[in-house]
Design a protein around this motif. Structure first.
Motif, mmCIF file in Angstrom:
data_model
loop_
_atom_site.group_PDB
_atom_site.id
_atom_site.type_symbol
_atom_site.label_atom_id
_atom_site.label_comp_id
_atom_site.label_asym_id
_atom_site.label_seq_id
_atom_site.Cartn_x
_atom_site.Cartn_y
_atom_site.Cartn_z
ATOM 1 N N GLY A 178 0.838 -1.214 0.107
ATOM 2 C CA GLY A 178 0.177 -0.049 -0.047
ATOM 3 C C GLY A 178 0.912 1.402 0.023
ATOM 4 N N GLN A 179 2.190 1.237 0.443
ATOM 5 C CA GLN A 179 3.038 2.286 0.613
ATOM 6 C C GLN A 179 3.781 2.221 -0.777
ATOM 7 O OE1 GLN A 179 4.737 2.872 4.634
ATOM 8 N NE2 GLN A 179 3.397 1.330 5.195
ATOM 9 N N ILE A 180 3.947 1.447 -1.340
ATOM 10 C CA ILE A 180 4.908 1.446 -2.291
ATOM 11 C C ILE A 180 3.968 1.558 -3.746
ATOM 12 C CG2 ILE A 180 6.429 -0.715 -4.036
ATOM 13 C CD1 ILE A 180 7.105 -1.793 -1.453
ATOM 14 N N LEU A 181 2.924 0.998 -3.726
ATOM 15 C CA LEU A 181 2.336 1.152 -4.964
ATOM 16 C C LEU A 181 1.600 2.609 -5.316
ATOM 17 C CD1 LEU A 181 -0.311 -1.895 -4.414
ATOM 18 C CD2 LEU A 181 1.475 -1.795 -6.181
ATOM 19 N N LYS A 182 1.573 2.825 -6.607
ATOM 20 C CA LYS A 182 1.232 4.020 -7.197
ATOM 21 C C LYS A 182 -0.213 3.985 -8.116
ATOM 22 C CE LYS A 182 5.134 5.088 -9.287
ATOM 23 N NZ LYS A 182 6.113 3.589 -8.881
ATOM 24 N N ALA A 183 -0.611 5.100 -8.156
ATOM 25 C CA ALA A 183 -1.902 5.039 -9.191
ATOM 26 C C ALA A 183 -1.211 4.560 -10.559
ATOM 27 C CB ALA A 183 -2.371 6.554 -9.389
ATOM 28 N N GLY A 184 -2.346 3.496 -10.920
ATOM 29 C CA GLY A 184 -1.887 3.093 -12.298
ATOM 30 C C GLY A 184 -1.454 1.697 -12.239
ATOM 31 N N ASP A 185 -0.871 1.349 -11.216
ATOM 32 C CA ASP A 185 -0.409 0.132 -10.677
ATOM 33 C C ASP A 185 -1.634 -1.210 -10.719
ATOM 34 O OD1 ASP A 185 2.136 0.639 -11.039
ATOM 35 O OD2 ASP A 185 2.578 1.028 -8.549
ATOM 36 N N GLU A 186 -1.375 -2.071 -10.494
ATOM 37 C CA GLU A 186 -2.466 -3.272 -10.746
ATOM 38 C C GLU A 186 -2.182 -4.451 -9.492
ATOM 39 O OE1 GLU A 186 -3.676 -2.306 -15.150
ATOM 40 O OE2 GLU A 186 -2.804 -4.218 -14.694
ATOM 41 N N VAL A 187 -3.220 -4.796 -8.852
ATOM 42 C CA VAL A 187 -2.931 -5.965 -8.053
ATOM 43 C C VAL A 187 -4.088 -7.002 -8.472
ATOM 44 C CG1 VAL A 187 -3.393 -6.639 -5.659
ATOM 45 C CG2 VAL A 187 -2.533 -4.315 -5.876
ATOM 46 N N ILE A 188 -3.490 -8.254 -8.440
ATOM 47 C CA ILE A 188 -4.458 -9.333 -8.867
ATOM 48 C C ILE A 188 -4.877 -10.372 -7.568
ATOM 49 C CG2 ILE A 188 -4.881 -11.291 -10.530
ATOM 50 C CD1 ILE A 188 -3.194 -9.788 -12.577
ATOM 51 N N VAL A 189 -6.026 -10.503 -7.527
ATOM 52 C CA VAL A 189 -6.669 -11.555 -6.309
ATOM 53 C C VAL A 189 -7.269 -12.477 -7.336
ATOM 54 C CG1 VAL A 189 -6.381 -10.261 -4.559
ATOM 55 C CG2 VAL A 189 -8.512 -10.331 -5.489
ATOM 56 N N SER A 190 -7.880 -13.702 -6.549
ATOM 57 C CA SER A 190 -8.720 -14.383 -7.475
ATOM 58 C C SER A 190 -10.194 -14.437 -6.683
ATOM 59 C CB SER A 190 -8.245 -15.894 -7.520
ATOM 60 O OG SER A 190 -8.447 -16.498 -6.447
ATOM 61 N N HIS A 191 -11.424 -15.019 -7.670
ATOM 62 C CA HIS A 191 -12.360 -15.122 -7.235
ATOM 63 C C HIS A 191 -12.537 -16.028 -6.145
ATOM 64 C CE1 HIS A 191 -16.707 -14.102 -8.241
ATOM 65 N NE2 HIS A 191 -16.921 -14.934 -7.536
ATOM 66 N N LEU A 192 -11.480 -16.866 -5.752
ATOM 67 C CA LEU A 192 -11.511 -18.037 -4.779
ATOM 68 C C LEU A 192 -11.086 -17.619 -3.353
ATOM 69 C CD1 LEU A 192 -12.577 -20.732 -5.613
ATOM 70 C CD2 LEU A 192 -10.374 -21.563 -6.163
ATOM 71 N N GLU A 193 -10.743 -16.445 -3.251
ATOM 72 C CA GLU A 193 -10.007 -16.066 -1.896
ATOM 73 C C GLU A 193 -10.795 -16.104 -0.742
ATOM 74 O OE1 GLU A 193 -6.702 -16.364 -2.348
ATOM 75 O OE2 GLU A 193 -7.041 -16.261 -4.407
ATOM 76 N N HIS A 194 -10.235 -16.314 0.490
ATOM 77 C CA HIS A 194 -10.771 -16.098 1.625
ATOM 78 C C HIS A 194 -10.882 -14.333 1.747
ATOM 79 C CE1 HIS A 194 -10.454 -15.731 6.019
ATOM 80 N NE2 HIS A 194 -10.847 -16.970 6.141
ATOM 81 N N HIS A 195 -11.557 -13.905 2.335
ATOM 82 C CA HIS A 195 -11.832 -12.382 2.761
ATOM 83 C C HIS A 195 -10.352 -11.875 3.368
ATOM 84 C CE1 HIS A 195 -16.495 -13.050 3.566
ATOM 85 N NE2 HIS A 195 -15.849 -13.225 2.269
ATOM 86 N N SER A 196 -9.713 -12.822 3.813
ATOM 87 C CA SER A 196 -8.255 -12.093 4.356
ATOM 88 C C SER A 196 -7.344 -11.961 3.378
ATOM 89 C CB SER A 196 -7.661 -12.875 5.593
ATOM 90 O OG SER A 196 -7.488 -14.180 5.106
ATOM 91 N N ASN A 197 -7.592 -12.459 2.092
ATOM 92 C CA ASN A 197 -6.793 -12.511 1.068
ATOM 93 C C ASN A 197 -7.477 -11.242 -0.068
ATOM 94 O OD1 ASN A 197 -4.192 -12.241 -0.293
ATOM 95 N ND2 ASN A 197 -4.770 -14.383 -1.560
ATOM 96 N N ILE A 198 -8.596 -10.825 0.097
ATOM 97 C CA ILE A 198 -9.052 -9.818 -0.413
ATOM 98 C C ILE A 198 -9.256 -8.393 0.271
ATOM 99 C CG2 ILE A 198 -11.411 -8.942 -1.456
ATOM 100 C CD1 ILE A 198 -12.235 -12.001 -1.535
#
Ligand SMILES: *Cc1c(COP(=O)(O)O)cnc(C)c1O
Length: 405
Positions: free
Chosen positions: A106-126
């Protein structure tokens, strides 16, 4: 060690009790595992003989506690085949580990960067990634799920761009038991220069992860799901990433030098281990891992596969049953419903018959939304369960069906 189910069961005191006048059948292992006697004894021994704060004192007990804690770290390093012991951080669990990494991103990322998770995640990985994106202006993308509960790998490859900075997926789904092709996911992410975090909370009870072979950048899991104490967990991070990430919590143990003008941080792993940790828990987690290795992960995998096959075979005979997560490769987790019957009602009735299963959304609401259901009944088996217990569950489910139809 030869796999002797009677001997193994005798090592788990909690299993030998009655619930509502019936022998307990514990099929909620994906929520938390039961603890063998050696783990319980080690916890008692720690407080009887070793208890002291670590790293701070020169006195005898502090040294004993520190040595035991660091030996446990090395044991876990070997277990997951990490290159260095300082890449193995003690945490309070999977949730903490993911939050630590996501907060750093959250401190390294900038606007325009992208994070990918999956539909299969536990809430703690969303949710931690949503925080990271909100904070940084990065965009969250989601790998879609297919009808059988597998992830759409073609869609995944299309989601990857040069803006992808991190991909966070689970090794095995807690809600469906589906095993994800993490090696492929990691390889493809690395091709665009993205880091990968693997949520191993459901994998570590069933297999021994090899973080160097996987080549993941982070691997997280919980102690309580692998026979260890609650409030323990591990975050593995590659040295280069742990150096890049900012500290998560400030406090004692994580600093090199503190003045009011400027504070410098301690080296790894201490940079991420502020404050007095769960010393007993960290030591006893090592004992739990020793125990599992003694039973043997090959034995565990083979026996659990037998339970899974038998469970599927017997459950399939029940009228109106619907399964969720039907891929070929699965952990011993079965998620199901009966047509027209609410999962909670089934869970409540079979609890009266001594059967412990989880009912609900399993902290994975997007999966339930996909199937348009309020939740599922989830029976998750461990190596100390038996086919007789599966039979008892089947009988209980038949009674529940009769009462609810
Ligand atoms: C249990 C679980 C978590 C959360 O673990 P905690 O021990 O509650 O922190 C995260 N992901 C998966 C896949 C899980 O099974």
């Amino acid at each position: 060690m030869k796999f002797d189910i009677n001997k193994i069961r005798s090592q788990f005191p909690i299993l030998h009790q009655q619930v509502n006048g019936k022998p307990l059948v514990y099929f909620d292992n994906a929520a938390t595992s039961q603890k063998p006697q050696v783990v319980i004894d080690a916890e008692v021994k720690y407080y009887n003989e070793i208890n002291a704060n670590i790293h701070r004192g020169v006195h005898h007990l502090s040294q004993v506690a520190t040595d035991a804690y660091e030996e446990s770290r090395i044991k876990i390093q070997k277990h997951i085949n990490a290159k260095n012991s300082f890449e193995v951080l003690f945490t309070s669990g999977t949730t903490f580990g993911i939050n630590l990494v996501a907060n750093g991103f959250g401190q390294i990322l900038k606007a325009g960067d992208e994070v990918i998770v999956s539909h299969l995640e536990h809430h703690s990985n969303i949710v931690p990634w949503q925080f990271a994106c909100e904070r940084s202006g990065a965009t969250l993308k989601v790998i879609p799920m297919l009808q059988d509960g597998s992830l759409d790998m073609e869609a995944y490859q299309n989601l990857l761009t040069k803006n992808t900075k991190i991909v966070a997926v689970n090794h095995i789904s807690n809600a469906l038991g589906v095993v994800n092709p993490v090696k492929f996911i990691i390889e493809k992410a690395h091709q665009v220069g993205a880091a990968v975090l693997i949520d191993g909370a459901q994998a570590t009870p069933h297999l021994k992860p090899d973080v160097q072979d996987l080549d993941c950048d982070f691997y997280v899991f919980s102690g309580h799901k692998i026979g260890g104490p609650t409030g323990t967990g591990i975050l593995y991070g590659k040295e280069v990433w742990l150096n890049k990430l900012p500290p998560y919590q400030g406090g004692g143990e994580m600093i090199k030098e503190v003045t009011f003008e400027k504070t410098t941080y301690a080296c790894l792993p201490h940079k991420f281990e502020a404050g007095t940790p769960n010393i007993a828990g960290g030591i006893v987690l090592g004992v739990a891992i020793d125990y599992l290795n003694e039973v043997g992960f090959d034995n565990i995998a083979a026996y659990e596969q037998e339970l899974l096959d038998y469970g599927m075979q017997q459950l399939s005979k029940l009228e109106g049953i619907e399964f969720y997560g039907t891929t070929a490769e699965k952990a011993s987790v079965i998620s199901f419903n009966f047509k027209g019957i609410h999962p909670y009602d089934v869970g409540a009735i079979i609890d009266k018959l001594g059967i412990a299963v989880r009912t609900g959304h399993h902290c994975a609401q997007p999966i339930m939304n996909y199937f348009d259901i309020p939740g599922t009944i989830r029976a998750s088996f461990a190596f100390y369960n038996t086919k007789e217990e599966i039979d008892a569950m089947i009988e209980a489910l038949k009674k529940a069906q009769m009462m609810l139809q």
